[in-house]
Structure formats: C-alpha cells, structure tokens
Scaffold this active site. Sequence first.
Site: not given
Lengths: 245, 458
Positions: A92, A126, A191
């Site tokens: 990320c 997002r 993640h």
Amino acid sequence: MIRICHMYPDLLNLYGDSGNIIAFIKRCQWRGISVSVQEISLNDQVNLKEQNFLFLGGGSDRELNLTAADLMKRKKELKEAIEDDLVILAICGGYQLLGQYYLASNGEKIPGLGIMDFFTRAGSRRLVGNIVVEVSIDGLPVKLAGFENHSGYTYLGSCQPLGQVLSGNGNNGQDGLEGARYRNVFCSYLHGPLLPKNARLTDHLINLAMKNAGSNDQLRPLESEIEDQACQAILNRLGFKGITR
Amino acid sequence: MNLKLSTAIAAGKVAYWLSRFRGYQGSSLPGKAARRLYSGTLHDLAKKVRKGIIVISGTNGKTTTGNMVAEILMDAGYSIVANREGANMIAGVTTSFVMSAALWGSIDCDYAVLEVDEASMPLVLAEVTPVVIVLTNFFRDQLDRYWELDKVVGVIRDAIKICKKTTLILNADDPLVAQFPITTGLRSLFFGLGRQESSTSASSQTRESKFCPICGTALTYDYFHYGQLGDYHCPGCGFTRPSPQLEAVELNVVPGGTRCRIFYEQQAVELVIPTQGVYNIYNALAAFLTGLHLGINTQSILSSLGRHQSVTGRMELFTHLGKPVYLCLVKNPTGFNQGIATLCAAEGIKNVFIIINDSEADGRDISWLWDVDFESLGADHRPYQCLICSGQRGEEMALRLKYAGVPVDRISVSKDIRSAIKNVLAGHAGSAYLFSTYTALRPVHKILKQLTAKEDLQ
C-alpha cells in the site's frame, strides 16, 4: 540465517500489516531456519546491503510523509541493495513510496524514491473490499486473496505487475493489474494481511531471501491446511475454485 | 399541538410494532419512519427534555457508560429517555424519543442519555444540544468504514465546537480525548486512572497516537495502562495529561468484580463494581463524574455503580453446571486485547470460542485481528484445552492463532455455532470465554442463554 529488516514498525502499521512479518518469521522458524529481526525507525542506523528481507507497510498520510523523508536519505543504499537482489515486500503506502511520484488531489506532485517505474494519483473513489489476484510463482499460476483499501490509483510504466486481478480493483480499478515487481521487489495493495493466508507467496519470498543470504538449500514443505482454508474462504465467497487451479 | 410531529410519532410507533410483529429487533426503523414524515422530529422532542441531554461518544465503552449514567440518574429518582445499544446513529437516537413520546408530542423526562456513534456526532449535534458530552477514548475501529483515526477525531472536534454551553467530560489518560478543551475551547472536566502496579513503561500493543495532537511532536510517556492510555507529555508544546478531577488508584480484582479507591475534591471513597476489566473502571469513572456534575450525591452514585450489571457481551457472566462462562463483544484491537488480558489472568484450565464475522456492521476488513496480542495465548498455551473458531471468517481466526504459537491440535474451525458452543462448555475446563464480533453476538447470546442459567451475583 536470514536477516529481516522491518522498516518503521512504529509508523507504518495500518491494517494488521505486521502479520506479514509474523508469517515470514514463523515459516522460517518452523523449518529450523534461523532469523534475526531488526526494527528500523526514523534516523536509525542500518546497513541495508547486509539485509536479506525488507518489509515496508502502509500508514496514514502524516506517517508516510515522515518515512518518505527518512527513506530519501537511504535512497542510494536501498537502490544498490535492490540491484544486489535484496528481497522486499512493500504494501500500500510503502508500495507507493517506491514509485516516481504521488499526484495529490490538490495537484501537488509529491516525489517518490523513483526506484521503480510507476506513479500514483489520488483517485475519486476509494477502492475497498475483498480481492483475488492471480500471480505466477515458479511458472505456476497461484491465486492470492486479500483486502484492499486505498484511494491512490497506481499506473505502471516499464515494471511488471505482481499479478492480474480476478475480482476486486487492484492498482487502479481499470487496467486489471495488481501490484508491481522488479528484481526481488514485490509491491502490492493487498492487506488482510497478505502473507499469512498466501503461504505459497511467503515461501517464495523465503526462498529468494535464502538465496540472497547465500544458501541454496531447498525449503522443506510445511503443513499448510489452515493457511489454505483461510485463503479458500475468500475464494469460495467470490466464486473461485482452488488456489492453484 | 404540532400536527406534523404527532403524525411522525404515530408513524414511528406503528413502524415499531410492525417490525416487532415481523420478528425484527430493528430499533432504528421507527426513527427512520418518523424522520421521513417530519425531519424536525428529533429536534422538537429533544427540546422537551426538562433538565438536560447527556451525549456519550468515543470508540469503546459507549454502551456501558451510557447504561451506568442512566442507572445513576434513575436511582436518584429522575425519569429518563435512553437509546439502546446498536441504535446509536441518528435514526436510533430518534427512535428512543419517539417511543417515549405521547401521540400529542409531549415527553415526560428529566434527562436524555444518548450513546452516539462517532461518525453520527455532527448530525446528532445539529439537532440536539447536550448539557454534557462524555468522550471515552479513541481507538482504531472498523478501518474500512472510518479510515484513519485522525479524520474521525477531527469530525467530532468540529461538531462539538458549536456546543458553546456544553460541559465536556473527558478521559485524561487519552491524549486524543484530552486535547478537546484546547481545540474546542469548551469547559471540561477530567477523569483518569493513576499509576497502577500493572502500569508499564512501554506499550506493546498497537499505539494509536504516538504524536501530540496539538503540535505533532512524538509524545513521551511516564507509564501506559493500555493502548495509548497513560501519563503522557509533549516535549514540543508542553501538552500534558491534565490533572483529573476524579481519579482512581489501587485497582484490585476481587471475587466477582473490581475494586478501587477514588479521589475527588480532597475526598477518598471506595468503589466496587461487579464487572471485570480495567476498561469497565474507566466507564464507571466517566459515569461517576457525570453524576457528580449533575448534582447527584456520592453515596447514591456508588450504590448505583455497585449494582451495575454488564449488558449483552460486555464480559457478561453466565454459569453452566457451576462453571463461569464469559461473553465478550470484540470490535477492535484494543477491546480484544483487554478481553485477552482478562482471559490470561483467569486461573485454571480454560476453553475458548471465537466467532468472527465480516459483515458491514462488523467491519468488512478483519486484518485488525493481526494487531491483537494473541501471542500471549501462544506464549503460555497450557491452560487452554480447546480453542474453537467460528463465523464467516473462522478460518482466518484459526490461522491467526496458529501464527500466535497456539498448537494446531488445540485449534479447530466449526461453522455450527450451537455445537461449537456446546463443546466449549463441555469438558473439564474450569471456565469458558466466548469472544464475538457484532453481528454474531445476538445468536451466540441466545444459544448461551438456552444452554446456561444466568448467574445472579446479588
């Protein structure tokens, strides 16, 4: 022995990413491979060329800015270590730092380390949710499962992607690519964290780190039923069959 | 009589009975129905509260603190309106007023005690003006929904600034909470926990706030309780843990509860609450200070808190064939760490059940499980007979335990909740601990109630 370097664990620790370090260490120790772990924060002394595996996680904006400034001072050393096949996993925010620049929503261009050929821009929407990616490990297709949560959209230049998105968004939600690769550097938006339930990738990284440490030993296979079940739980939900099929 | 308001109240009440009839718990539905007919429903009804409104927000402890405040006020003879757990967004807050109101729009209450979700604070404060706002703590919670903590705190700070006449009741030990008088300019009172024998000089758990919320310099700590709670000081701007008006020291676990000494206004009293966990002391301190501020006498507060029974899943105690069985709701690393610490501190052989769902209300991202200190279970795993994982992400939970060092032969995954709970209650272990995320709590609670007889501590 494998030397592990965990960069900025006090700053870059969003979304349980330290689970990657836990997984890497455990799968070494279960095989009797000894490891040393060095935690490096701002201004700490470390010789990157002596390391075999380096981990860079994600963080909030403020923390990323602090680490970017610190990494900039280590840029030359890091670049040389990468050319010497240091194994890196960057997730990320850590991934974005290795690229050319980050284009913020106000038009500001924040320079990255420029080690890999990609850039990131602030996106309108997002990108959040479970994700499945297909990667190639030793020539065989392997599915990775994780959870993505990022507003930066990354576009690759000359470097290779980590894999192809089968479900979810990946780098930018448009080109079907996820992550980036260069030599032994692995970048990803996954993640979850990434390594614990994607044991084949973890073992691949351990293999490369062993080679980097000067060992040609073959990795002993480990019982990975629980790992595969955790990965399969996501695959099942998104309609995929096996991890390697 | 306001006809719009009356119609809205009527619609809300009908929605309530219809949803009850169809078997839903849906406590936000009546509020939604009423607001759709008349958007001023909450504003109008809230103005009719005679003495004042108390709003409680923060990451952990909202429900328990709210219940404690409500019990203190009721025991002191006041009538109250309060919202129930899980209905802490604006529709749920509206529901609590609608259900207490008469059809002609009157409402008979002295105080309203409202638990409000962090993200809903701006909406609620736009319609309701509290006399007191209690802030418990700020930890990372449901990152997929709230993103970063800084943003959540910023939103609440901006929302609170408009409440010029409100008194803030704040946790002195949390720098993210204690910054509020400086950043909002509002009158504030503090509660806190003094240095304990168990206080540590370093926090091994996820530290939420390493930087001064005022100037951004790294904070230095004298000691930590857990997370970022402790005695902090900023070498940059001098921001420091405020000296609390109400402070607890000498915390002790006693059979069936927790005891501590409390200092305020040069007085010292002894408080005993029949629940476990340091975090419940924080909740009790918040409620205690709120009660004092509203003019309730100390003895009345002490006896209310002494009778407090934990609500669903807040280390709620059941017994099965004489064996204590605890149910603990888990939502974020800090809360789970506290539950694990309580589990580790318990004597004897223990069985563990953990159910993890990843629906919207649980948080779809469960990576926070890797920030929980399960390593302390792995480090001394002998007292654990079996650890059964369940729920939509039971496999991931089992994986987490494996990597925390728990032997694989003690870990199992079972999707059949009832048989898993039966297995955890069976066997020769001396106690059982059940941990559940939000959406699994109700089914687990129901099964537990059927399988056990609820312990009466009185």
